[in-house]
Design an enzyme around this catalytic site. Structure first.
Site, short mmCIF file in Angstrom:
data_model
loop_
_atom_site.label_atom_id
_atom_site.label_comp_id
_atom_site.label_asym_id
_atom_site.label_seq_id
_atom_site.Cartn_x
_atom_site.Cartn_y
_atom_site.Cartn_z
N GLY A 138 0.83 -1.20 0.00
CA GLY A 138 0.00 0.00 0.00
C GLY A 138 0.87 1.25 0.00
N GLN A 146 2.73 10.00 1.27
CA GLN A 146 4.06 9.36 1.19
C GLN A 146 4.84 9.77 -0.05
OE1 GLN A 146 2.42 5.23 2.14
NE2 GLN A 146 4.45 5.13 3.05
N CYS A 158 6.53 -0.24 6.67
CA CYS A 158 6.03 0.93 5.95
C CYS A 158 7.08 1.37 4.93
CB CYS A 158 5.77 2.05 6.97
SG CYS A 158 5.24 3.59 6.23
N LEU A 159 6.65 1.74 3.72
CA LEU A 159 7.60 2.18 2.70
C LEU A 159 8.33 3.47 3.10
CD1 LEU A 159 5.56 1.43 -0.54
CD2 LEU A 159 7.66 0.29 0.19
N HIS A 213 -3.71 0.91 7.72
CA HIS A 213 -2.39 1.56 7.72
C HIS A 213 -2.42 2.80 6.81
CE1 HIS A 213 2.19 1.24 7.67
NE2 HIS A 213 1.95 2.06 6.65
N GLU A 214 -3.00 2.65 5.60
CA GLU A 214 -2.99 3.76 4.64
C GLU A 214 -3.90 4.89 5.09
OE1 GLU A 214 -0.58 3.47 2.77
OE2 GLU A 214 -0.36 1.31 2.95
N HIS A 241 -2.19 7.03 7.42
CA HIS A 241 -1.29 7.99 6.75
C HIS A 241 -2.04 9.28 6.38
CE1 HIS A 241 2.65 6.23 6.18
NE2 HIS A 241 2.17 5.11 5.68
ZN ZN Z 1 3.14 3.29 5.47
#
Ligand code: ZN
Length: 192
Positions: A46, A51, A95-96, A137-138, A141
């Site tokens: 995701g 991000q 997480c990216l 999670h997204e 964000h």
């Molecule tokens: Zn993340």
């Protein structure tokens, strides 16, 4: 389509609240495609708009195909809202924007998300397991909430320490002031 730069922890954009999308035009559709392409090129599950430095309430997701059922959920959700939570799961999450860092994180096992697509058409996604974890999670964000805030106090401290040490190591070696994704191991189905 374009691969966008993923912002890392420490970038102030990651702790800001995103604005609802009100304009549904070709530019938004293109940005949705870019978000999905960036997610895939980073081998993530995701990726939320903030991000990549864009404070819009939208995210891309791409769950690895289920080998038994052939199901392969992916797409872009705009203005998503969780309307149902059920049960609990506890598993490793990453997480990216924190590449290479994974900790156990409690989430609801199932959620229903009401959203619209990039053309403004309403849609609803029901998910459990990894898809449910990803959507929670997204959407965090979009509110400027990072997964480390969902960890136990001890794990949060350990994660931050690990992050600082890694950043320091790389600076010390003169590699770069920031982490590079290629320096780190990404776990493909745990990085959101
Ligand atoms: Zn993340």
């Amino acid at each position: 389509m374009a691969v966008l730069e993923i912002r890392l922890f420490g970038d102030p954009v990651l702790t800001q609240k995103s604005d609802p999308v009100t304009r549904f035009d070709a530019e938004l559709a293109r940005f949705g495609d870019d978000l999905l392409e960036t997610l895939r090129s980073a081998y993530g599950v995701g990726l939320a708009a903030p991000q990549v430095g864009v404070l819009k309430r939208m995210f891309a997701y791409d769950i690895p195909p289920n080998e038994e059922t052939g199901e392969h959920p992916f797409g872009v959700l705009v203005n998503p809202v969780i309307t149902r939570w059920e049960g609990e799961q506890d598993g490793e999450e990453g997480c990216l924007s924190f590449p290479g860092i994974y900790y156990a994180c409690k989430r609801a096992m199932e959620v229903t998300v009401d959203a619209v697509d990039v053309r403004g058409q309403p849609l609803q996604v029901e998910g459990d397991g990894l898809l449910a974890r990803c959507m929670q999670h997204e959407i965090d964000h979009l509110d400027g909430v990072l997964f480390i805030e969902r960890l136990s106090r001890g794990d949060r401290k350990r994660a931050l320490k690990q992050w600082r040490e890694r950043e320091f190591d790389l600076e010390f070696e003169g590699i770069a002031p920031h982490l590079h994704r290629s320096d780190l191991t990404i776990k493909p189905d745990k990085t959101l």
